[in-house]
Design a protein around this motif. Structure first.
Motif, short mmCIF file in Angstrom:
data_model
loop_
_atom_site.label_atom_id
_atom_site.label_comp_id
_atom_site.label_asym_id
_atom_site.label_seq_id
_atom_site.Cartn_x
_atom_site.Cartn_y
_atom_site.Cartn_z
N ASP A 97 32.22 33.25 40.95
CA ASP A 97 32.03 32.18 41.94
C ASP A 97 30.82 31.30 41.63
O ASP A 97 30.77 30.14 42.03
CB ASP A 97 31.87 32.78 43.34
N ARG B 221 39.07 34.59 40.77
CA ARG B 221 38.53 33.45 41.51
C ARG B 221 39.52 32.92 42.53
O ARG B 221 39.14 32.46 43.61
CB ARG B 221 38.15 32.31 40.53
N ARG B 222 40.78 33.02 42.25
CA ARG B 222 41.81 32.42 43.12
C ARG B 222 42.32 33.39 44.19
O ARG B 222 42.73 32.96 45.27
CB ARG B 222 42.98 31.95 42.27
N PRO C 89 38.39 27.84 44.21
CA PRO C 89 39.50 28.67 43.72
C PRO C 89 40.57 27.88 42.99
O PRO C 89 41.36 28.45 42.24
CB PRO C 89 40.06 29.29 45.00
#
Length: 510
Positions: free
Chosen positions: A348, A477-478, A354
């Motif tokens: 992050d 991240r997503r 994201p």
């Protein structure tokens, strides 16, 4: 009176017994004091065939080392060595060791970089292939990785939307999706376009039995698994492959048939590319283009059969190995408390949203991401068995770890065992702990060999590491994940493969 065919069969069986037992009695006396994994292992190569047939070779060999120590005899003329100092001695540059006849089982179309046993032939092929994976070439491949990752994200976003009303997470098996991702990516990189597995959510693709032959279709992921499982067995006694279609065991018969089908994928795709290039040319920068451009020291390119064999090598190495590695990493990542959150916090800091595309240059040096990858490759050990090498026939006896081995002896270092030795990795060697990579000992550095070691190590390592890095950073991240299984059950063929990896998934909003 016995029919002649029965007499011939009995004579053949007798000669086979004499050959293998005689080999023990007269050719392997220098190994007689090395403890065997089983009394049968010292007598016949068939013992290791059986262990491989039931997918337990790596566990049996590991147990034998725990019982007997560094040296274990696993075939009459094959010694497994679980000692970090044996890695460079057996696999390093300049020692003259050659691949054993284990690799004969993996020959398809013609001998490729992986299956060739000749030193001169390997040097020639590697010179042609190596430039394909230069730093400049690999960076040009990133665009194709993103295209396929984006299709995976589209599919996983749809899965997220199917979460039941009483749960924030949608449950699914991520294992086949990692296979679809790596197959489509290597299809893009090696042959000019993906196979369409991600888009279609299944693994049916085209193959041909011979160049210009009729198009046929198969389930490629399943076929590749059957191939690896059977060839790992047949490699323990390679002459069996020549009669594979006659063997009473359908497991082996189907594996040999699947091996031909998988080779047919490369035959179909290489033929398609050659025909297209001849009429339209190509501006595309991918693995097949680089292989077609490559020249040996005499300025000669790869012939069609060689080109197909190398394309097949890249197809197999770039799909099966990478998908199993990704699945194993994700299982341990989710199983270990606090690891996912710590990794997400690191990613992050460099990927602000994201929905941002993750550039390799941005994430390649993230220390915890790299640690999570390495620890996953250590503890899962996709390639778990010891890759066999032969002490040079035309040279002197070799001393390794205080033990002398005569010319012709087969030696190997078992990856699964060396990656989990408590003497190297500590009392928690069977635990997934990325923090151990913050400070490695010299022995730990030497013992970590997920891509092999020396001149026969994986030529596509840079591509594989880029693909795994991009996939891990993009996905954590997503999405948020949950794990829904206590154990990651695996079966060992040539690779150690999982059966499933049930996870829950949901989109991250920030």
């Amino acid at each position: 009176m016995f029919p002649l065919v029965m007499i011939a069969s009995l004579v053949a069986l007798g000669l086979l017994v004499v050959y293998y037992v005689g080999g023990y009695l007269f050719q392997n006396r220098s190994l007689s004091d090395i403890p065997a994994a089983s009394p049968w292992a010292a007598l016949t190569r068939f013992w290791l065939v059986r262990e491989a047939r039931f997918g337990r070779r790596y566990l049996t060999v590991d147990d034998a080392h725990k019982t007997h120590g560094d040296f274990v005899r696993i075939q009459p003329n094959h010694v497994s060595i679980a000692n970090v100092n044996a890695i460079n001695a057996i696999y390093g540059h300049g020692n003259g060791f050659l691949k054993s006849d284990f690799y004969d089982a993996f020959v398809a179309v013609s001998r490729g970089l992986f299956s060739t046993r000749s030193r001169a032939d390997h040097t020639r092929k590697r010179k042609i292939v190596a430039h394909t994976f230069s730093a400049k070439s690999v960076m040009q491949f990133e665009q194709y990785m993103h295209q396929n990752l984006n299709e995976l994200l589209r599919q996983w976003d749809l899965i997220c939307q199917k979460a039941p009303a009483n749960s924030k997470f949608a449950r699914f098996d991520c294992l086949p999706w990692f296979a679809y991702l790596t197959f489509d990516t290597i299809g893009d990189l090696a042959f000019g376009s993906p196979f369409g597995m991600l888009k279609n959510g299944q693994d049916t693709i085209e193959y041909m039995d011979y160049p210009g032959g009729p198009s046929k279709y198969m389930h490629a992921v399943d076929a590749l698994s059957r191939r690896g499982e059977a060839f790992a067995v047949l490699g323990c006694l390679p002459f069996l492959k020549k009669i594979g279609h006659l063997l009473p065991d359908s497991f082996l018969r189907n594996g040999v048939r699947s091996g031909s089908q998988v080779a047919g994928i490369a035959i179909a795709r290489v033929g398609e590319r050659l025909a297209s290039t001849a009429t339209k040319g190509t501006e595309r920068v991918d693995i097949l283009t680089r292989l077609m451009e490559g020249k040996d020291v005499k300025g000669q390119p790869l012939g069609r059969e060689e080109l197909t064999a190398e394309a097949l090598t890249q197809l197999i190495a770039g799909s099966d190995t990478t998908s199993n590695t990704l699945t194993g990493i994700f299982y341990w990542l989710l199983k270990s408390p606090g690891v996912l959150a710590k990794l997400q916090a690191e990613v992050d800091t460099v990927i602000l949203s994201p929905t941002d595309e993750v550039a390799f240059q941005t994430v390649k040096n993230l220390p915890y991401l790299k640690a999570c990858m390495n620890e996953g490759m250590r503890i899962h050990s996709t390639s778990a068995l010891g890759l066999p090498r032969v002490v040079p026939i035309d040279g002197p006896a070799i001393e390794i770890c205080g033990r002398t081995f005569e010319p012709g002896t087969v030696l190997s270092v078992p990856n699964y065992t060396i990656h989990r030795l408590e003497s190297i990795w500590g009392a928690d060697s069977d635990q997934y702990r990325p923090e151990r990579w913050e400070s490695l000992t010299d022995d730990q550095k030497k013992a970590f060999v997920p891509f092999g070691h020396g001149p026969r190590s994986c030529v596509g390592r840079n591509v594989a590491e880029m693909e795994v890095t991009l996939a891990m950073a993009t996905l954590v991240r997503r999405y948020d994940f949950e794990l829904y299984q206590e154990r990651f059950e695996t079966w060992e063929g040539f690779l150690r493969k999982g059966f499933c990896c049930e996870v829950g998934i949901r989109r991250r909003m920030t």
